[in-house]
Every structure is written in C-alpha cells, then in structure tokens.
Design a protein around this motif. Structure first.
Motif, mmCIF file in Angstrom:
data_model
loop_
_atom_site.group_PDB
_atom_site.id
_atom_site.type_symbol
_atom_site.label_atom_id
_atom_site.label_comp_id
_atom_site.label_asym_id
_atom_site.label_seq_id
_atom_site.Cartn_x
_atom_site.Cartn_y
_atom_site.Cartn_z
ATOM 1 N N ALA A 19 0.858 -1.180 0.000
ATOM 2 C CA ALA A 19 0.000 0.000 0.000
ATOM 3 C C ALA A 19 0.892 1.227 0.000
ATOM 4 O O ALA A 19 1.876 1.291 0.736
ATOM 5 C CB ALA A 19 -0.913 -0.003 1.218
ATOM 6 N N CYS A 63 -3.289 2.255 5.394
ATOM 7 C CA CYS A 63 -2.546 1.438 4.434
ATOM 8 C C CYS A 63 -2.839 -0.046 4.631
ATOM 9 O O CYS A 63 -3.066 -0.786 3.652
ATOM 10 C CB CYS A 63 -1.036 1.689 4.573
ATOM 11 N N VAL A 66 -6.366 -0.748 3.213
ATOM 12 C CA VAL A 66 -6.444 -0.749 1.752
ATOM 13 C C VAL A 66 -5.744 -1.976 1.188
ATOM 14 O O VAL A 66 -6.219 -2.597 0.227
ATOM 15 C CB VAL A 66 -5.820 0.548 1.188
ATOM 16 N N ALA A 72 -10.591 0.030 -3.986
ATOM 17 C CA ALA A 72 -10.231 1.262 -4.661
ATOM 18 C C ALA A 72 -9.364 2.139 -3.754
ATOM 19 O O ALA A 72 -9.386 1.999 -2.526
ATOM 20 C CB ALA A 72 -11.500 2.015 -5.058
ATOM 21 N N PRO A 73 -8.614 3.049 -4.332
ATOM 22 C CA PRO A 73 -7.826 3.983 -3.519
ATOM 23 C C PRO A 73 -8.716 4.790 -2.590
ATOM 24 O O PRO A 73 -9.893 5.040 -2.874
ATOM 25 C CB PRO A 73 -7.165 4.889 -4.572
ATOM 26 N N GLN A 74 -8.158 5.207 -1.461
ATOM 27 C CA GLN A 74 -8.887 6.013 -0.490
ATOM 28 C C GLN A 74 -8.135 7.304 -0.225
ATOM 29 O O GLN A 74 -6.931 7.391 -0.406
ATOM 30 C CB GLN A 74 -9.068 5.237 0.821
ATOM 31 N N ARG A 75 -8.894 8.326 0.226
ATOM 32 C CA ARG A 75 -8.306 9.613 0.572
ATOM 33 C C ARG A 75 -8.495 9.878 2.054
ATOM 34 O O ARG A 75 -9.501 9.500 2.651
ATOM 35 C CB ARG A 75 -8.977 10.749 -0.215
ATOM 36 N N LEU A 99 -3.402 10.326 -0.450
ATOM 37 C CA LEU A 99 -4.005 9.282 -1.266
ATOM 38 C C LEU A 99 -3.349 7.953 -0.908
ATOM 39 O O LEU A 99 -2.125 7.835 -0.908
ATOM 40 C CB LEU A 99 -3.790 9.573 -2.758
ATOM 41 N N GLN A 101 -3.292 3.890 -1.914
ATOM 42 C CA GLN A 101 -3.675 2.935 -2.945
ATOM 43 C C GLN A 101 -2.869 1.656 -2.812
ATOM 44 O O GLN A 101 -1.773 1.661 -2.246
ATOM 45 C CB GLN A 101 -3.458 3.528 -4.333
ATOM 46 N N ARG A 102 -3.419 0.588 -3.344
ATOM 47 C CA ARG A 102 -2.712 -0.685 -3.392
ATOM 48 C C ARG A 102 -1.922 -0.746 -4.690
ATOM 49 O O ARG A 102 -2.402 -0.339 -5.753
ATOM 50 C CB ARG A 102 -3.707 -1.841 -3.340
ATOM 51 N N GLN A 128 1.213 10.295 -11.524
ATOM 52 C CA GLN A 128 0.205 9.545 -10.762
ATOM 53 C C GLN A 128 -1.102 10.348 -10.756
ATOM 54 O O GLN A 128 -1.135 11.497 -10.319
ATOM 55 C CB GLN A 128 0.709 9.340 -9.329
ATOM 56 N N GLY A 138 -5.016 6.791 -9.149
ATOM 57 C CA GLY A 138 -3.962 5.865 -8.755
ATOM 58 C C GLY A 138 -3.175 5.300 -9.910
ATOM 59 O O GLY A 138 -2.101 4.721 -9.699
#
Length: 390
Positions: A19, A63, A66, A72-75, A99, A101-102, A128, A138
């Motif tokens: 992550a 992290c 996720v 999905a990516p998170q904020r 942000l 993301q995996r 990105q 992402g």
C-alpha cells in the motif's frame, strides 16, 4: 514515492504487493512536501513518512486496510482543526491530503523501470493520477532519462502524450508538482489532476575562481546536493587537492568553459575571480543564458566598475538586472565559511522566491508552492546567437 525508491524498487523486483500513501496536496505549514510517501507491505513493514511523525499511525492503519481489502484507492485529509487529526498529533497548523492505494508490481512493470533509474541516480518521473474518474485514480505513467522513453498508460491517447510532455518539463525544472489535464477536448472528457513525482539529476553549481572562498563554497554546495564544478584558467590553483568537495575541477578560461558546458534553469553561477579579464567575458555570457542564478564577488567599487565594463560590452539593462552583486545576503559574514553560507543562502532564497528576512518577522505560510520553470535548447541557441552578434 521517490523518497523511498530503494525499498519500493526491491519490493517491485520481489513482486511484493504494498500500500502506498502519498501526500498529494498540502495547505499551510505542512511538515513534508507533496509527493512524499509511506509504503506498507503485507507483513506490516513500513517505510517512509508523510508528516515527520505526527499522523503516521493513522496513515499506517489506512494502508493496512487498503492492502487487505484490495479495493479502490482512499483519501484521508488531516487538518489542524479536525478533532481526529489533532488527536493523532498534527499540531503544526498545516493540512495534508493523502491518497492511499494498493500497488501490485506485476501489473505496473513500468513503475519498476522508473524506480530502477532513480536507484541508479538517473533522472526519472512518475505521473500519478490523484483526482479524476474513479477508474483512473492511482494509475501511473513513467518517463525516464531525457524524457525520450515513456512507459505505462493512464487513459491512453492524447492525454498520455500531454502528461508525458508535462513530466518532461518538470524533469527539466527538477520539481515535483501537480498538473491539470483533460476536460477540454484533448481526448479525456473529464479533467484529471496528475501528481508528477520527479527525480532529476543534481543541479549544478559553477564556481569560477580557484580562491579560498571557492573552497568553502564548494563544500557548502556539496552539502546542499549540487554537482559542484570549480573552474580557473590557472593550473597551479585549479587542482583537485585544493578542492576535494568539488565534483569537477577544470583548468580553462571561464567563459570558454561556460560556453561549452551544460546549463539549465537550476544552474547557479558564482564568479569569485575579482579579475576583469576573466569576469567580463564570463558574465557577458552567463547573463544571457537560461541559468537560475548569477552572482559575482567584489566590493561596491568593483561592482560599479564591473557594471560599467559590461555596459560597454553591450550587456542590456534587463540582463544586468539578473546579476547578484555583491554576491550573497547580508549576514555579516567575514570568513570564507561564513561567506559560503551567505552565498548559498541567497541562492536558496532566489530559487524559492524567499525574502531572506527572519521568519519571526513575517506572517503567513512558511513554505511556498512555485509553478514549474522550464528551460529549452531553443532558448540557449537564441542566447548564443545574441552573444555572437554582439
């Protein structure tokens, strides 16, 4: 993400999912800049930082979530006025937009290519997507070397070309920044915000004059991460033994060396010779080149005489206005070491549009966000033509 390139490169080689939490926007006096990242692998190993320590726990847990959810990516937004943010210690008064993301390395082989270049010390950029359609947030695209090679894709077509162009410009400027693309008929109906992570070659510090002040300045420039060159026409003084912190020690007439060497908008030129036969042809050339800083050492009397000779040599008022002379900030410096601090302080202030005043006398944000600067080969060709015609 390039702040942790060594570890991410190893994880990509091992095809290890992780992550990635990245600072994609800051407001106020945030502790670390946009582009700084933390990464966490499936075993819980963490590397990097997004806040210098104050919100790391909360980011670490996000992290882990996720990475486990494979979603999905998170904020996450951390601000001084938010109770949750204050609870985890963000008391600097700034705000962070993060942000998370995996990243599955086999699905992003271009990321490993860019990270490998960074680990080798070569220029590279990773673009990105941080805002836009959910399916694109992402996604990444990489530009390596001089920008000729591009790997990966965002949305395809014209947008990828536009993002690659922006990444090349930021590579030349040596700056990580956010850019806006799409939403205007250029192949993507919705606007995208793209964070371009940049690892550029080291900026250059060109020191002309193999004097004691040059030895101290080369040491300070090396400490600040510059590629330092000392140049002097006198071989008895321009020796590697006298300048152990310089990357290059060149025996040549200063203006002749500057004519032939590579410069860009991040290059700082410092003239310490105090000799008109060296200074005037050198400054005449330097003031017409797209370099970031030109400074010359000397007294007020020397400065006045130097300006008179430059005017007689055909240097225009707008180019003379670029000259920082006498060189350095007013710190009361006396010794070569103190003078080196004075000079490098002025270079830093000039580069980042700082005032040079005590922060305690100022209000407002401590850190500034600057637009990317760009220098091109065509600019240098035009300057060269101007100089030849003088």
């Amino acid at each position: 993400m390039l702040n942790i390139a060594d570890t991410l490169h190893r994880w990509c080689r091992e095809a290890r999912p992780f992550a990635l939490a990245t600072v994609v926007d800051v407001r106020g006096s945030a502790p670390l800049p946009v582009g700084t990242s933390v990464a966490v692998d499936a075993e819980g190993t963490a590397v990097g930082s997004v806040s210098g320590g104050c919100v790391e726990g909360a980011v670490y847990e996000l992290c882990r979530q996720v990475l486990a959810d494979e979603g999905a990516p998170q904020r996450a937004w951390f601000g001084y006025s938010d109770e949750d943010a204050f609870a985890v210690g963000l008391t600097c008064g700034g705000e962070l937009d993060v942000l998370v993301q995996r990243v599955d390395p086999p699905a992003r082989p271009h990321l490993a290519v860019a990270l490998a270049e960074v680990v080798r010390g070569r220029p590279a950029a990773v673009a990105q997507v941080v805002d836009g359609p959910a399916g694109l947030v992402g996604s990444t695209l990489s530009v390596v070397g001089d920008g000729a090679a591009t790997y990966g894709t965002l949305s395809g077509g014209a947008v990828d070309g536009r993002v690659a162009d922006e990444a090349r410009a930021l590579l030349r400027a040596g700056r990580t920044a956010r850019v806006m693309v799409g939403g205007n008929g250029d192949g993507c109906p919705e606007p995208l915000t793209v964070l371009v992570h940049v690892h550029a070659s080291r900026p250059r510090l060109l020191i002309f004059g193999a004097v004691d002040f040059a030895a101290a300045l080369s040491r300070a420039g090396h400490f600040l991460g510059y590629h330092v060159t000392v140049c002097d026409a006198r071989p008895v003084f321009a020796t590697a033994a006298r300048f152990p912190h310089a990357d290059d020690v060149v025996v040549d007439w200063p203006h002749r060396y500057l004519e032939q060497t590579r410069v860009d908008a991040r290059t700082a030129v410092c003239v310490l010779t105090h000799d008109a036969k060296f200074d005037i042809p050198l400054l005449r050339l330097a003031l017409g080149l797209p370099v970031g800083y030109v400074g010359a050492m000397g007294s007020r009397r020397t400065h006045d005489e130097r300006r008179r000779l430059l005017c007689e040599a055909g240097v225009t008022d707008d180019r003379l206005a670029r000259l920082r002379s006498p060189i350095g900030l007013d710190l009361g410096a006396r010794t070569p070491e103190e003078t080196a601090v004075s000079i490098t302080a002025e270079i830093i202030a000039h580069t980042h549009q700082g005032t040079g005043l005590p922060l305690s006398d100022l209000a407002g944000p401590i850190h500034r966000t600057l637009p990317p600067a760009e220098s091109t080969v065509s600019e240098r060709e035009t300057v060269a033509m101007d100089i030849v015609s003088m």
